[in-house]
Design a protein around this motif. Structure first.
Motif, PDB file in Angstrom:
ATOM      1  N   TRP A 200    -132.407 -14.812  44.433  1.00 31.35           N
ATOM      2  CA  TRP A 200    -132.575 -16.247  43.618  1.00 31.35           C
ATOM      3  C   TRP A 200    -131.223 -16.597  43.095  1.00 31.35           C
ATOM      4  CZ3 TRP A 200    -132.125 -17.103  38.413  1.00 31.35           C
ATOM      5  CH2 TRP A 200    -132.305 -18.550  38.016  1.00 31.35           C
ATOM      6  N   ALA A 201    -130.677 -15.719  42.371  1.00 31.86           N
ATOM      7  CA  ALA A 201    -129.395 -16.117  41.607  1.00 31.86           C
ATOM      8  C   ALA A 201    -128.364 -16.638  42.760  1.00 31.86           C
ATOM      9  CB  ALA A 201    -128.867 -15.008  40.915  1.00 31.86           C
ATOM     10  N   ALA A 202    -128.166 -15.980  43.925  1.00 37.40           N
ATOM     11  CA  ALA A 202    -127.356 -16.513  45.076  1.00 37.40           C
ATOM     12  C   ALA A 202    -127.577 -17.543  45.954  1.00 37.40           C
ATOM     13  CB  ALA A 202    -127.135 -14.874  45.856  1.00 37.40           C
ATOM     14  N   SER A 203    -129.017 -17.786  46.092  1.00 33.78           N
ATOM     15  CA  SER A 203    -129.715 -18.852  46.775  1.00 33.78           C
ATOM     16  C   SER A 203    -129.984 -20.244  45.962  1.00 33.78           C
ATOM     17  CB  SER A 203    -130.740 -18.432  47.766  1.00 33.78           C
ATOM     18  OG  SER A 203    -131.872 -18.129  46.979  1.00 33.78           O
ATOM     19  N   GLY A 204    -130.517 -19.893  44.667  1.00 35.18           N
ATOM     20  CA  GLY A 204    -131.107 -21.205  44.250  1.00 35.18           C
ATOM     21  C   GLY A 204    -132.333 -21.617  44.544  1.00 35.18           C
ATOM     22  N   LYS A 205    -133.147 -20.881  45.507  1.00 37.17           N
ATOM     23  CA  LYS A 205    -134.366 -21.217  45.975  1.00 37.17           C
ATOM     24  C   LYS A 205    -135.427 -21.696  44.993  1.00 37.17           C
ATOM     25  CE  LYS A 205    -132.849 -20.764  50.532  1.00 37.17           C
ATOM     26  NZ  LYS A 205    -132.416 -22.026  51.062  1.00 37.17           N
ATOM     27  N   THR A 206    -136.300 -22.467  45.175  1.00 38.17           N
ATOM     28  CA  THR A 206    -137.536 -22.682  44.396  1.00 38.17           C
ATOM     29  C   THR A 206    -138.543 -21.475  44.859  1.00 38.17           C
ATOM     30  OG1 THR A 206    -136.973 -25.005  44.344  1.00 38.17           O
ATOM     31  CG2 THR A 206    -139.203 -24.383  43.840  1.00 38.17           C
ATOM     32  N   MET A 207    -138.955 -20.934  43.899  1.00 38.63           N
ATOM     33  CA  MET A 207    -139.881 -19.933  44.336  1.00 38.63           C
ATOM     34  C   MET A 207    -141.104 -20.074  43.405  1.00 38.63           C
ATOM     35  SD  MET A 207    -137.221 -16.521  44.604  1.00 38.63           S
ATOM     36  CE  MET A 207    -136.163 -16.212  45.961  1.00 38.63           C
ATOM     37  N   LEU A 208    -142.231 -19.531  44.307  1.00 36.26           N
ATOM     38  CA  LEU A 208    -143.611 -19.594  43.693  1.00 36.26           C
ATOM     39  C   LEU A 208    -144.115 -18.244  44.169  1.00 36.26           C
ATOM     40  CD1 LEU A 208    -145.597 -20.930  41.995  1.00 36.26           C
ATOM     41  CD2 LEU A 208    -146.781 -21.789  44.072  1.00 36.26           C
ATOM     42  N   ILE A 209    -144.392 -17.332  43.067  1.00 39.95           N
ATOM     43  CA  ILE A 209    -144.924 -16.015  43.375  1.00 39.95           C
ATOM     44  C   ILE A 209    -146.035 -15.364  42.854  1.00 39.95           C
ATOM     45  CG2 ILE A 209    -144.039 -13.636  43.048  1.00 39.95           C
ATOM     46  CD1 ILE A 209    -141.071 -14.534  42.449  1.00 39.95           C
ATOM     47  N   VAL A 210    -147.089 -15.338  43.484  1.00 42.45           N
ATOM     48  CA  VAL A 210    -148.374 -14.584  43.107  1.00 42.45           C
ATOM     49  C   VAL A 210    -148.335 -12.780  43.200  1.00 42.45           C
ATOM     50  CG1 VAL A 210    -150.523 -14.018  44.119  1.00 42.45           C
ATOM     51  CG2 VAL A 210    -149.693 -16.284  44.308  1.00 42.45           C
ATOM     52  N   THR A 211    -148.715 -12.394  41.962  1.00 41.58           N
ATOM     53  CA  THR A 211    -148.840 -11.035  41.379  1.00 41.58           C
ATOM     54  C   THR A 211    -150.119 -10.639  40.870  1.00 41.58           C
ATOM     55  OG1 THR A 211    -147.411  -9.561  40.450  1.00 41.58           O
ATOM     56  CG2 THR A 211    -147.347 -11.647  39.462  1.00 41.58           C
ATOM     57  N   HIS A 212    -150.221  -9.516  40.970  1.00 40.92           N
ATOM     58  CA  HIS A 212    -151.556  -9.130  39.849  1.00 40.92           C
ATOM     59  C   HIS A 212    -150.957  -8.375  38.769  1.00 40.92           C
ATOM     60  CE1 HIS A 212    -154.016  -9.309  43.644  1.00 40.92           C
ATOM     61  NE2 HIS A 212    -154.921  -9.463  42.676  1.00 40.92           N
ATOM     62  N   SER A 213    -149.262  -8.294  38.819  1.00 35.02           N
ATOM     63  CA  SER A 213    -148.817  -7.545  37.692  1.00 35.02           C
ATOM     64  C   SER A 213    -148.322  -8.459  36.499  1.00 35.02           C
ATOM     65  CB  SER A 213    -147.695  -6.685  38.109  1.00 35.02           C
ATOM     66  OG  SER A 213    -146.823  -6.160  37.105  1.00 35.02           O
ATOM     67  N   ILE A 214    -149.018  -8.520  35.395  1.00 32.17           N
ATOM     68  CA  ILE A 214    -148.591  -9.399  34.321  1.00 32.17           C
ATOM     69  C   ILE A 214    -147.139  -9.065  33.930  1.00 32.17           C
ATOM     70  CG2 ILE A 214    -149.028 -10.180  31.893  1.00 32.17           C
ATOM     71  CD1 ILE A 214    -151.759  -9.562  32.093  1.00 32.17           C
ATOM     72  N   GLU A 215    -146.641  -8.101  33.738  1.00 30.44           N
ATOM     73  CA  GLU A 215    -145.206  -7.590  33.417  1.00 30.44           C
ATOM     74  C   GLU A 215    -144.286  -8.060  34.545  1.00 30.44           C
ATOM     75  OE1 GLU A 215    -147.761  -4.599  31.612  1.00 30.44           O
ATOM     76  OE2 GLU A 215    -147.931  -5.348  33.614  1.00 30.44           O
ATOM     77  N   GLU A 216    -144.690  -8.047  35.782  1.00 33.26           N
ATOM     78  CA  GLU A 216    -143.737  -8.532  36.849  1.00 33.26           C
ATOM     79  C   GLU A 216    -143.801  -9.958  36.674  1.00 33.26           C
ATOM     80  OE1 GLU A 216    -143.625  -6.778  41.336  1.00 33.26           O
ATOM     81  OE2 GLU A 216    -145.064  -8.478  41.231  1.00 33.26           O
ATOM     82  N   ALA A 217    -144.868 -10.762  36.597  1.00 33.02           N
ATOM     83  CA  ALA A 217    -144.877 -11.969  36.502  1.00 33.02           C
ATOM     84  C   ALA A 217    -144.011 -12.584  35.342  1.00 33.02           C
ATOM     85  CB  ALA A 217    -146.258 -12.712  36.104  1.00 33.02           C
ATOM     86  N   ILE A 218    -143.930 -11.870  34.264  1.00 29.82           N
ATOM     87  CA  ILE A 218    -143.056 -12.265  33.076  1.00 29.82           C
ATOM     88  C   ILE A 218    -141.534 -12.163  33.628  1.00 29.82           C
ATOM     89  CG2 ILE A 218    -142.494 -11.900  30.793  1.00 29.82           C
ATOM     90  CD1 ILE A 218    -145.363 -10.930  30.194  1.00 29.82           C
ATOM     91  N   TYR A 219    -141.333 -10.703  33.850  1.00 26.76           N
ATOM     92  CA  TYR A 219    -140.032 -10.440  34.388  1.00 26.76           C
ATOM     93  C   TYR A 219    -139.336 -11.335  35.408  1.00 26.76           C
ATOM     94  CZ  TYR A 219    -136.071  -7.347  35.167  1.00 26.76           C
ATOM     95  OH  TYR A 219    -134.673  -6.820  35.552  1.00 26.76           O
ATOM     96  N   LEU A 220    -140.180 -11.681  36.372  1.00 26.72           N
ATOM     97  CA  LEU A 220    -139.371 -12.645  37.359  1.00 26.72           C
ATOM     98  C   LEU A 220    -139.513 -14.088  37.196  1.00 26.72           C
ATOM     99  CD1 LEU A 220    -141.246 -10.859  40.606  1.00 26.72           C
ATOM    100  CD2 LEU A 220    -138.835 -10.713  39.763  1.00 26.72           C
ATOM    101  N   GLY A 221    -140.438 -14.691  36.238  1.00 23.59           N
ATOM    102  CA  GLY A 221    -140.687 -16.103  36.433  1.00 23.59           C
ATOM    103  C   GLY A 221    -139.648 -16.528  35.157  1.00 23.59           C
ATOM    104  N   HIS A 222    -139.685 -17.996  35.446  1.00 26.57           N
ATOM    105  CA  HIS A 222    -139.147 -18.912  34.321  1.00 26.57           C
ATOM    106  C   HIS A 222    -140.695 -19.337  33.555  1.00 26.57           C
ATOM    107  CE1 HIS A 222    -135.908 -20.000  37.076  1.00 26.57           C
ATOM    108  NE2 HIS A 222    -135.152 -20.079  35.802  1.00 26.57           N
ATOM    109  N   ARG A 223    -141.656 -19.484  34.284  1.00 26.04           N
ATOM    110  CA  ARG A 223    -142.851 -19.853  33.755  1.00 26.04           C
ATOM    111  C   ARG A 223    -143.832 -18.856  34.439  1.00 26.04           C
ATOM    112  NH1 ARG A 223    -144.554 -25.292  34.668  1.00 26.04           N
ATOM    113  NH2 ARG A 223    -143.101 -25.464  36.319  1.00 26.04           N
TER     114      ARG A 223
END
Length: 273
Positions: A200-223
């Protein structure tokens, strides 16, 4: 000025700022069932700024994947509109790429041929330009040296990297990920989370990520967008109070623990409601 296919491929050299705004307005989904219509998703509003990462969490069956498939143009909406940039999404759109939970790569093709597939399907550029673009993304996901291996020769984590490279090589402006790391072990999962953020840092893509892991959601997301059980609705969207780049120490910091507890409480309340 019109961009030629050759110039388009050259632009795939992992450019920064490759994302675009994504808007979901009043989107719902109803499926026909044996005993009548089934409301899977109540009207949802969601907006992502160019280059933003938003994670989605919620109980199983709340419609997270359904929402992604509608954004990808793979399912029609029952109500509402989805726009990428200024254009409505009404069918599969080359500006929107999706990485599925299952490894959607061809077992009879090598890593290189899997990543080349989308570029060849679009007929972009010359064979040499397509090869260079594929090599760029193979390098980006850390698979250099494995170009001639077949999927049966790869670990689960490596297969998922191939799927990510395959999607990114087609240069989508919005990248959707449906539980992309759910089938790998915990250590590999953490390593791939860092890889996703590096990509993401290299490409600047807009990303929407579905996950069952709350920890992963927090670690990856702006929101983090929190959904309730079916019929899925948005309970809340929470900002993640962490700067980028993310670090290992952040995984266990007090701010993450507090946010995790808030999200878990919302999901439990949503399941009971």
């Amino acid at each position: 000025m019109t961009t030629s296919p050759s110039e388009k491929v050259s632009a795939l050299a992992i450019k920064k700022g490759g994302g675009v705004e994504l808007s979901v307005k009043g989107v719902s989904k109803t499926f026909a069932g044996r005993d009548g219509d089934v409301l899977a998703l109540t009207p949802i509003d969601l907006s992502l700024a160019p280059g933003e990462i938003v994670s989605i969490v919620g109980p199983s069956g709340c419609g997270k994947s359904t929402l992604l498939y509608m954004i990808a143009g793979l399912l029609p909406t029952s109500t509402g509109t989805i726009t990428v940039g200024h254009d409505n999404v009404v069918k599969p759109d080359p500006r929107v790429g999706i990485v599925f939970q299952e490894f959607r790569i061809f077992p009879w093709k090598t890593v290189m041929d899997n990543v080349l597939f989308g570029l060849e399907l679009k007929g972009l550029g010359t064979a040499q330009e397509r090869l260079q673009a594929a090599q760029n993304y193979i390098r980006l996901v850390g698979l250099q040296g494995a170009e001639n291996r077949y999927p049966k020769e790869l670990s689960g984590g490596m297969k998922q990297r191939v799927a990510i490279a395959q999607t990114l090589a087609c240069d989508p402006e919005v990248v959707l990920m449906d539980e992309p790391l759910g089938s790998v072990d915990s250590l590999t999962r953490q390593a791939l989370q860092d890889e996703l953020l590096r990509i993401w840092a290299a490409s600047g893509k807009t990303m929407l990520i579905v996950t069952h892991s709350i920890e992963e959601a927090i670690y990856l997301g702006h929101r983090v967008l929190v959904m309730s059980q079916q019929p899925g609705r948005v309970v809340d969207t929470l900002d993640v109070p962490l700067p980028f780049p993310r670090t290992t120490e952040m995984r266990t910091c007090e701010a993450v623990a507090d946010l995790r507890n808030r999200i878990w409480a919302m999901i439990k309340d949503g399941v009971k409601a």
